[in-house]
Write an enzyme that holds these catalytic residues in place. Structure first.
Site, PDB file in Angstrom:
ATOM      1  N   HIS A 233      -0.561   5.751   6.677  1.00 57.48           N
ATOM      2  CA  HIS A 233      -0.071   5.808   5.206  1.00 57.48           C
ATOM      3  C   HIS A 233       0.493   7.323   5.021  1.00 57.48           C
ATOM      4  O   HIS A 233       0.062   8.079   5.354  1.00 57.48           O
ATOM      5  CB  HIS A 233      -0.954   5.065   4.575  1.00 57.48           C
ATOM      6  CG  HIS A 233      -0.976   3.733   4.459  1.00 57.48           C
ATOM      7  ND1 HIS A 233      -1.696   3.142   5.756  1.00 57.48           N
ATOM      8  CD2 HIS A 233      -0.787   2.661   3.854  1.00 57.48           C
ATOM      9  CE1 HIS A 233      -1.554   1.799   5.401  1.00 57.48           C
ATOM     10  NE2 HIS A 233      -1.161   1.351   4.222  1.00 57.48           N
TER      11      HIS A 233
ATOM     12  N   SER B 114       0.799  -1.301   0.122  1.00 56.99           N
ATOM     13  CA  SER B 114       0.051   0.014   0.082  1.00 56.99           C
ATOM     14  C   SER B 114       0.776   1.224  -0.131  1.00 56.99           C
ATOM     15  O   SER B 114       0.375   2.228  -0.424  1.00 56.99           O
ATOM     16  CB  SER B 114      -0.967  -0.132   1.224  1.00 56.99           C
ATOM     17  OG  SER B 114      -0.346  -0.236   2.437  1.00 56.99           O
TER      18      SER B 114
END
Length: 270
Positions: A246, A44
């Protein structure tokens, strides 16, 4: 002017023109500029989860140094094994550049972060110790096997492996996220430091294995310094965002800048 002199001038001019045309036809400047086929693999962090795909670091790198993104196959949740089974097929002998960000999901890093946010310091310390054991005991063999297969699939490619950022900036104090009037998530300064130390170990392990295979390692730690999730200028999404911990748009941009600044164009296949 004497007719013989004029004739010689005309002949010389014709000869020079012919020479210029013949040289120009073989000079590299007249050929189509070389571009480098680029494939982006990984999890990711490489896929740009949480941001528009156009803002993910493979697209930030695309077009720089004549690098042309060909296959962008990184996907959220990828482990080393699923990267091999689901992404390696994009590589071949024509691949010039490969980037890889993988390994975090193999050590269940997300579970450690959750334990440190929701539980007291001793529980966090135990979770971090367990993940560090996994990093040192299990991850190198996984990466070694993967890097060997990457090299076999793209024998002439320049392979760049990236690390992961530290998630926290302890200098800004505890990271506290209220959930309700009576509850909250919190990572103390001590817990943040423990998780950052584990991230450093993860990066060191990835670097050592990548460089042993002749791959370039790009460290993003310095670029994220002072921009952890609890920073007023965070490069990472917060715990309540759709893609917690993230890289946000700024973080993906910093990944791309790190790659651009550390890849030497002279190291790419001519």
């Amino acid at each position: 002017m004497d007719s013989r002199v004029a004739g010689r001038i005309r002949l010389t001019a014709v000869a020079l023109s012919t020479f210029a045309l013949s040289v120009g036809s073989v000079l590299p400047g007249n050929a189509a500029p070389k571009t480098y086929d680029y494939d982006a693999l990984g999890d990711s962090f490489a896929a740009g989860t949480g941001v528009d795909p156009s803002q993910a670091y493979p697209n930030v790198l695309d077009g720089r140094m004549k690098i042309a993104l060909d296959d962008f196959v990184a996907v959220s949740g990828a482990t080393v094994q699923t990267m091999l089974t689901g992404q390696l097929g994009t590589l071949d002998e024509d691949t010039d550049v490969v980037t890889i960000t993988v390994g975090g999901n193999d050590i269940e890093w997300g579970q450690v972060v959750l334990a440190c946010l929701a539980r007291p310091d001793p529980v966090c310390a135990a979770a971090v110790a367990q993940v560090e054991q996994g990093i040192t005991a299990g991850l190198p063999a996984l990466l070694e096997a993967a890097y060997t297969q990457v090299r076999a699939a793209a024998p002439d490619a320049h392979v760049v492996v990236t690390g992961y950022p530290r998630l926290f900036s302890p200098e800004y104090g505890a990271y506290t996220v209220p959930l309700s009037p009576d509850s909250s998530l919190e990572a103390s300064v001590a817990e943040q430091q423990m998780m950052n130390d584990a991230a450093d170990l993860l990066n060191a392990t990835i670097r050592t294995t990548a460089e042993a295979h002749g791959f370039q390692f790009v460290d993003v730690t310095r670029r994220f310094k002072g921009h952890g999730v609890n920073s007023p200028d965070a490069y990472l999404f917060g715990v309540l965002d759709p893609a917690p911990f993230h890289p946000n748009v700024d973080g993906q941009h910093e990944y791309g800048v790190a790659l651009r600044s550390q890849i030497n164009p002279n190291s790419l296949r001519r």
